[in-house]
Design a protein around this motif. Sequence first.
Motif, PDB file in Angstrom:
ATOM      1  N   GLY A  22       2.638   6.599   0.590  1.00 14.87           N
ATOM      2  CA  GLY A  22       2.204   7.713   1.418  1.00 14.87           C
ATOM      3  C   GLY A  22       1.566   7.257   2.714  1.00 14.87           C
ATOM      4  N   LEU A  23       1.142   8.227   3.490  1.00 15.44           N
ATOM      5  CA  LEU A  23       0.616   7.947   4.822  1.00 15.44           C
ATOM      6  C   LEU A  23      -0.699   7.159   4.777  1.00 15.44           C
ATOM      7  CD1 LEU A  23       1.022   8.348   7.840  1.00 15.44           C
ATOM      8  CD2 LEU A  23      -0.235  10.481   7.652  1.00 15.44           C
ATOM      9  N   PHE A  24      -1.632   7.564   3.922  1.00 17.32           N
ATOM     10  CA  PHE A  24      -2.922   6.874   3.862  1.00 17.32           C
ATOM     11  C   PHE A  24      -2.757   5.426   3.418  1.00 17.32           C
ATOM     12  CE2 PHE A  24      -6.766   5.587   1.571  1.00 17.32           C
ATOM     13  CZ  PHE A  24      -7.677   5.656   2.623  1.00 17.32           C
ATOM     14  N   ARG A  25      -2.000   5.186   2.349  1.00 17.59           N
ATOM     15  CA  ARG A  25      -1.781   3.818   1.858  1.00 17.59           C
ATOM     16  C   ARG A  25      -1.024   2.984   2.893  1.00 17.59           C
ATOM     17  NH1 ARG A  25      -4.407   1.463  -1.916  1.00 17.59           N
ATOM     18  NH2 ARG A  25      -2.591   0.181  -2.297  1.00 17.59           N
ATOM     19  N   SER A  26      -0.109   3.602   3.616  1.00 15.22           N
ATOM     20  CA  SER A  26       0.621   2.877   4.660  1.00 15.22           C
ATOM     21  C   SER A  26      -0.303   2.457   5.788  1.00 15.22           C
ATOM     22  CB  SER A  26       1.755   3.741   5.209  1.00 15.22           C
ATOM     23  OG  SER A  26       2.694   4.018   4.206  1.00 15.22           O
ATOM     24  N   LEU A  27      -1.199   3.343   6.185  1.00 13.92           N
ATOM     25  CA  LEU A  27      -2.168   2.994   7.226  1.00 13.92           C
ATOM     26  C   LEU A  27      -3.114   1.903   6.747  1.00 13.92           C
ATOM     27  CD1 LEU A  27      -2.997   6.526   8.656  1.00 13.92           C
ATOM     28  CD2 LEU A  27      -1.636   4.720   9.739  1.00 13.92           C
ATOM     29  N   LEU A  28      -3.502   1.947   5.485  1.00 15.20           N
ATOM     30  CA  LEU A  28      -4.346   0.904   4.916  1.00 15.20           C
ATOM     31  C   LEU A  28      -3.611  -0.435   4.890  1.00 15.20           C
ATOM     32  CD1 LEU A  28      -7.045   0.232   3.534  1.00 15.20           C
ATOM     33  CD2 LEU A  28      -5.947   0.789   1.359  1.00 15.20           C
ATOM     34  N   ILE A  30      -1.167  -1.365   6.925  1.00 12.57           N
ATOM     35  CA  ILE A  30      -1.080  -1.821   8.321  1.00 12.57           C
ATOM     36  C   ILE A  30      -2.418  -2.424   8.751  1.00 12.57           C
ATOM     37  CG2 ILE A  30      -0.844  -1.060  10.712  1.00 12.57           C
ATOM     38  CD1 ILE A  30       1.241   0.953   9.723  1.00 12.57           C
ATOM     39  N   TYR A  31      -3.517  -1.819   8.348  1.00 12.93           N
ATOM     40  CA  TYR A  31      -4.846  -2.345   8.685  1.00 12.93           C
ATOM     41  C   TYR A  31      -5.061  -3.726   8.071  1.00 12.93           C
ATOM     42  CZ  TYR A  31      -9.906  -2.862   8.632  1.00 12.93           C
ATOM     43  OH  TYR A  31     -11.183  -3.347   8.775  1.00 12.93           O
ATOM     44  N   ARG A  32      -4.637  -3.900   6.812  1.00 13.90           N
ATOM     45  CA  ARG A  32      -4.864  -5.165   6.114  1.00 13.90           C
ATOM     46  C   ARG A  32      -3.902  -6.262   6.548  1.00 13.90           C
ATOM     47  NH1 ARG A  32      -4.363  -5.188   0.360  1.00 13.90           N
ATOM     48  NH2 ARG A  32      -5.691  -7.011   0.414  1.00 13.90           N
ATOM     49  N   THR A  33      -2.629  -5.926   6.836  1.00 11.38           N
ATOM     50  CA  THR A  33      -1.618  -6.965   7.056  1.00 11.38           C
ATOM     51  C   THR A  33      -0.948  -6.912   8.427  1.00 11.38           C
ATOM     52  OG1 THR A  33       0.165  -5.618   6.128  1.00 11.38           O
ATOM     53  CG2 THR A  33      -1.084  -7.008   4.599  1.00 11.38           C
ATOM     54  N   ASP A  34      -1.207  -5.902   9.205  1.00 10.85           N
ATOM     55  CA  ASP A  34      -0.620  -5.721  10.542  1.00 10.85           C
ATOM     56  C   ASP A  34       0.879  -5.449  10.533  1.00 10.85           C
ATOM     57  OD1 ASP A  34      -3.021  -6.002  11.857  1.00 10.85           O
ATOM     58  OD2 ASP A  34      -2.797  -8.158  12.096  1.00 10.85           O
ATOM     59  N   GLU A  35       1.450  -5.129   9.380  1.00 11.87           N
ATOM     60  CA  GLU A  35       2.859  -4.755   9.331  1.00 11.87           C
ATOM     61  C   GLU A  35       3.115  -3.916   8.095  1.00 11.87           C
ATOM     62  OE1 GLU A  35       5.184  -8.283   9.277  1.00 11.87           O
ATOM     63  OE2 GLU A  35       4.145  -9.118   7.572  1.00 11.87           O
ATOM     64  N   LEU A  36       4.216  -3.207   8.117  1.00 14.53           N
ATOM     65  CA  LEU A  36       4.588  -2.327   7.023  1.00 14.53           C
ATOM     66  C   LEU A  36       6.010  -2.668   6.618  1.00 14.53           C
ATOM     67  CD1 LEU A  36       3.256  -0.015   5.490  1.00 14.53           C
ATOM     68  CD2 LEU A  36       4.333   1.554   7.059  1.00 14.53           C
ATOM     69  N   LYS A  37       6.181  -3.135   5.396  1.00 10.19           N
ATOM     70  CA  LYS A  37       7.499  -3.534   4.910  1.00 10.19           C
ATOM     71  C   LYS A  37       7.791  -2.849   3.590  1.00 10.19           C
ATOM     72  CE  LYS A  37       7.680  -8.245   6.691  1.00 10.19           C
ATOM     73  NZ  LYS A  37       7.880  -9.636   6.304  1.00 10.19           N
ATOM     74  N   VAL A  38       9.046  -2.877   3.232  1.00 12.83           N
ATOM     75  CA  VAL A  38       9.472  -2.376   1.937  1.00 12.83           C
ATOM     76  C   VAL A  38      10.420  -3.411   1.327  1.00 12.83           C
ATOM     77  CG1 VAL A  38      11.404  -1.045   2.862  1.00 12.83           C
ATOM     78  CG2 VAL A  38      10.393  -0.394   0.691  1.00 12.83           C
TER      79      VAL A  38
END
Length: 88
Positions: A22-28, A30-38
Amino acid sequence: MASYLGLDKVKRIFDIVKANGGLFRSLLTIYRTDELKVGTLVGMDKFGNKYYENKMYFYSRNRWVDYTEAVNLDYDGSQVPPEWYQVH
């Protein structure tokens, strides 16, 4: 027509956000790792780190570690066991 307008890329973004919880976990993330992957979960070690792989990404970026939340932002490469670096 959809790929011409870039709608396939918008769908991919929504799929990545959904896969990350979801959106909140995705933002978290991005905050922790500076990228969003699947990717596909390929393993988990005794420390709680999760290991993912996605062959769609470039060679050196196709495997990554999602560190346990117990270390918060205090993570580094030495927390990964040597078995992860073995070539499959």
